[in-house]
Design a protein around this motif. Structure first.
Motif, PDB file in Angstrom:
ATOM      1  N   UNK A 360      50.414  49.262  36.094  1.00  0.00           N
ATOM      2  CA  UNK A 360      50.866  50.596  35.707  1.00  0.00           C
ATOM      3  C   UNK A 360      50.496  51.581  36.808  1.00  0.00           C
ATOM      4  N   UNK A 361      51.520  52.200  37.364  1.00  0.00           N
ATOM      5  CA  UNK A 361      51.291  53.131  38.463  1.00  0.00           C
ATOM      6  C   UNK A 361      51.521  54.538  37.939  1.00  0.00           C
ATOM      7  N   UNK A 362      50.636  55.413  38.288  1.00  0.00           N
ATOM      8  CA  UNK A 362      50.752  56.796  37.814  1.00  0.00           C
ATOM      9  C   UNK A 362      50.299  57.732  38.925  1.00  0.00           C
ATOM     10  N   UNK A 363      50.484  59.005  38.694  1.00  0.00           N
ATOM     11  CA  UNK A 363      50.020  59.960  39.696  1.00  0.00           C
ATOM     12  C   UNK A 363      49.386  61.140  38.979  1.00  0.00           C
ATOM     13  N   UNK A 364      48.182  61.475  39.390  1.00  0.00           N
ATOM     14  CA  UNK A 364      47.631  62.708  38.860  1.00  0.00           C
ATOM     15  C   UNK A 364      46.991  63.470  40.010  1.00  0.00           C
ATOM     16  N   UNK A 365      47.185  64.727  39.999  1.00  0.00           N
ATOM     17  CA  UNK A 365      46.731  65.611  41.080  1.00  0.00           C
ATOM     18  C   UNK A 365      47.104  65.047  42.451  1.00  0.00           C
ATOM     19  N   UNK A 366      48.382  64.643  42.559  1.00  0.00           N
ATOM     20  CA  UNK A 366      48.919  64.134  43.815  1.00  0.00           C
ATOM     21  C   UNK A 366      48.286  62.864  44.346  1.00  0.00           C
ATOM     22  N   UNK A 373      46.576  45.551  34.089  1.00  0.00           N
ATOM     23  CA  UNK A 373      46.198  45.016  32.779  1.00  0.00           C
ATOM     24  C   UNK A 373      46.512  43.530  32.782  1.00  0.00           C
ATOM     25  N   UNK A 374      45.538  42.730  32.429  1.00  0.00           N
ATOM     26  CA  UNK A 374      45.785  41.283  32.441  1.00  0.00           C
ATOM     27  C   UNK A 374      45.113  40.631  31.239  1.00  0.00           C
ATOM     28  N   UNK A 375      45.814  39.668  30.689  1.00  0.00           N
ATOM     29  CA  UNK A 375      45.238  38.957  29.549  1.00  0.00           C
ATOM     30  C   UNK A 375      44.239  37.920  30.029  1.00  0.00           C
ATOM     31  N   UNK A 376      43.138  37.810  29.327  1.00  0.00           N
ATOM     32  CA  UNK A 376      42.191  36.761  29.666  1.00  0.00           C
ATOM     33  C   UNK A 376      42.733  35.453  29.107  1.00  0.00           C
ATOM     34  N   UNK A 377      42.416  34.361  29.789  1.00  0.00           N
ATOM     35  CA  UNK A 377      42.802  33.055  29.254  1.00  0.00           C
ATOM     36  C   UNK A 377      41.853  32.709  28.126  1.00  0.00           C
ATOM     37  N   UNK A 378      42.198  31.754  27.311  1.00  0.00           N
ATOM     38  CA  UNK A 378      41.326  31.438  26.176  1.00  0.00           C
ATOM     39  C   UNK A 378      39.979  30.886  26.647  1.00  0.00           C
ATOM     40  N   UNK A 379      39.960  30.310  27.888  1.00  0.00           N
ATOM     41  CA  UNK A 379      38.700  29.689  28.341  1.00  0.00           C
ATOM     42  C   UNK A 379      37.736  30.677  29.009  1.00  0.00           C
ATOM     43  N   UNK A 387      29.897  41.929  28.956  1.00  0.00           N
ATOM     44  CA  UNK A 387      30.453  40.837  29.738  1.00  0.00           C
ATOM     45  C   UNK A 387      31.845  41.194  30.228  1.00  0.00           C
ATOM     46  N   UNK A 388      32.594  41.818  29.369  1.00  0.00           N
ATOM     47  CA  UNK A 388      33.958  42.215  29.690  1.00  0.00           C
ATOM     48  C   UNK A 388      33.953  43.217  30.835  1.00  0.00           C
ATOM     49  N   UNK A 389      33.055  44.153  30.717  1.00  0.00           N
ATOM     50  CA  UNK A 389      32.934  45.193  31.714  1.00  0.00           C
ATOM     51  C   UNK A 389      32.607  44.582  33.080  1.00  0.00           C
ATOM     52  N   UNK A 390      31.721  43.592  33.070  1.00  0.00           N
ATOM     53  CA  UNK A 390      31.327  42.951  34.324  1.00  0.00           C
ATOM     54  C   UNK A 390      32.514  42.216  34.950  1.00  0.00           C
ATOM     55  N   UNK A 409      40.961  47.859  36.496  1.00  0.00           N
ATOM     56  CA  UNK A 409      41.358  46.653  35.765  1.00  0.00           C
ATOM     57  C   UNK A 409      41.022  46.788  34.289  1.00  0.00           C
ATOM     58  N   UNK A 410      41.958  46.348  33.468  1.00  0.00           N
ATOM     59  CA  UNK A 410      41.676  46.320  32.032  1.00  0.00           C
ATOM     60  C   UNK A 410      42.006  44.914  31.529  1.00  0.00           C
TER      61      UNK A 410
END
Ligand code: DLL
Length: 435
Positions: A360-366, A373-379, A387-390, A409-410
């Motif tokens: 997702x590309x966006x622009x704020x204040x120029x 965004x990516x899905x985690x695999x089940x493993x 842990x997610x944050x890391x 990254x999300x």
């Protein structure tokens, strides 16, 4: 076993291919000059007559043709035969503007199915096979193009078209499809659905996949091969040239052979229009030299790739093009760094994530910002918020060090990004809404 459909041309000596190309190019230039006002006008403006084109070496004298030309002459202004000779129309979806329409004579249909049949046979296909076509049928060229080719090869064709994924899984299992034709993103979706239904590749009979219509990486190839238990072959094409079958991959999996007896390929500098030498990356330009209804010359595809004439161990002498890494219009420029979505895909898969992602590309204040965004695999463990944050931070760091971009990254739970039935939408560019 030799996997050629038209051995005499696929492995012809270079001089023979060249002679054929010269003859066909000359005839096409003469024909469009006489029959299509746009070409005549362009050539006159450039001071070029059909007599100036004596061989493929003179191709560079001809003006380019752009997508806008097809829109300006919509619907039939660039057809070179009367409508009574046209037996089929196809159209592009029009997602990037007004749709364009292309036509085929009966002979064009033969050429097209031969080109796609070369791909099926190169993938090991024969009359023994059961070909499952999940490309969309209709105005999109994918479904009907591969359908006609499968018929030519004499295989049993299953015209499933796209969608209705559960039913496709049942068909793949029960009808024992051996070759799957679909977009790579839909193939991945089928693999997921297969897993979710409690089955595995062992329940399928697939040996080959013929995947194209969108960019995909070698990392994605490995995923598909592993999950579906097949060998994955690339196929390239575009509506304006003929549809699928402009180029196809052989068992070497190191690029696609261009069907050069029908389509001439050039690589140019997109800014200057200058023709670039073999091995240099640039914009791909095609000229059709056998098409009757819609013979487009020096068409600017906006796809980025390169060609190589190194002999291929498969024995084909047709020039090879690399997997297009994307289109000039898909290239993201993020704070001055150029990056293709396919490069981001490579990093995601190498780091153990899935190919279910969105940029997702966006622009704020120029300032441009990018969220991946990516899905985690089940493993991949994602139990704790910490842990997610890391993991997110680690992936951000990988994107920075490998591609030079700073992206946020999300990580998402499996199955949160909408699955495509055809071409996947990877990039959401919110800046366009602002313009
Ligand atoms: O996608 C035709 C096709 C159907 C090709 C089925 C292969 C299989 P269009 O909808 O006009 O036609 O889109 C053409 O898709 O300019 C590329 O940007 C992209 N594309 C097609 N094949 C590949 C590929 C069909 N193998 C546009 N790798 C082209 C990367 C591809 N990009």
């Amino acid at each position: 076993m030799e996997h050629y459909y038209q051995r005499e041309i696929e492995t012809a000596p270079r001089e023979q291919i060249r002679a054929l190309q010269n003859e066909r190019l000359l005839a096409t230039v003469r024909r469009v000059y006489e029959r299509v006002p746009l070409y005549r006008g362009r050539m006159q403006a450039a001071g070029v007559t059909p007599d100036d084109i004596q061989s493929v070496d003179d191709l560079k004298k001809l003006p380019f043709t752009y997508k806008q030309d097809l829109r300006d002459t919509y619907p039939y202004g660039m057809f070179a035969v009367p409508m009574k000779d046209v037996v089929r129309l196809h159209a592009s979806s029009g997602t990037t503007g007004k749709q364009i329409v292309v036509g085929y004579t009966a002979n064009d249909m033969e050429v097209w199915s031969d080109c796609c049949a070369r791909s099926i046979v190169a993938a090991g296909g024969s009359a023994e096979d059961i070909v499952h076509v999940s490309y969309g049928y209709g105005l999109f060229t994918g479904g009907l193009g591969m359908d006609a080719a499968s018929k030519k090869v004499g295989a049993a064709t299953i015209p499933v078209s796209s969608g209705n994924t559960q039913r496709q899984i049942t068909i793949l299992k029960d009808f024992r499809s051996t070759i799957l034709c679909s977009t790579p993103s839909y193939a991945l979706h089928l693999a997921e659905a297969l897993r979710e239904s409690g089955a595995s590749k062992k329940d399928l009979s697939l040996k080959a996949g013929i995947f194209g219509a969108e960019p995909w990486t070698n990392e994605m190839r490995r995923e598909l091969e592993e999950q579906l238990g097949l060998k994955a072959f690339d196929i390239y094409g575009l509506t304006e040239i003929i549809g699928p079958g402009v180029a196809f991959e052989c068992g070497e999996q190191t690029g696609m052979h261009v069907n050069e007896d029908h389509f001439l390929i050039e690589i140019i500098d997109p800014d200057t229009g200058e023709v670039l030498p073999e091995g240099t990356q640039g914009e791909i330009v095609f000229s059709c030299i056998t098409k009757e209804a819609f013979p487009i010359l020096r068409y600017r595809t906006r796809d980025i790739g390169l060609i190589t004439r190194k002999p291929c161990p498969c024995g084909r002498t047709l020039v090879k093009m690399t997997k297009p890494r994307g289109r000039t219009d898909d290239m993201l420029i993020i704070r001055g760094v150029n990056v293709f979505p396919s490069q981001i895909e490579t990093v995601l898969l190498e780091q153990g994530y899935t190919a279910n992602y969105r940029i997702i590309v966006d622009r704020s204040q120029n300032l441009d910002s990018v969220d991946v965004e990516v899905e985690i695999g089940s493993e991949l463990p994602s139990d704790t918020v910490k842990g997610l944050d890391r993991q997110e931070k680690a992936l951000e760091e990988a994107l920075r060090s490998l591609l030079g971009i700073s992206a946020k990254v999300k990580l998402l739970e499996p199955n949160t990004i909408e699955r495509s039935q055809g071409k996947a939408v990877r990039v959401v560019d919110k800046r366009k809404l602002l313009d």
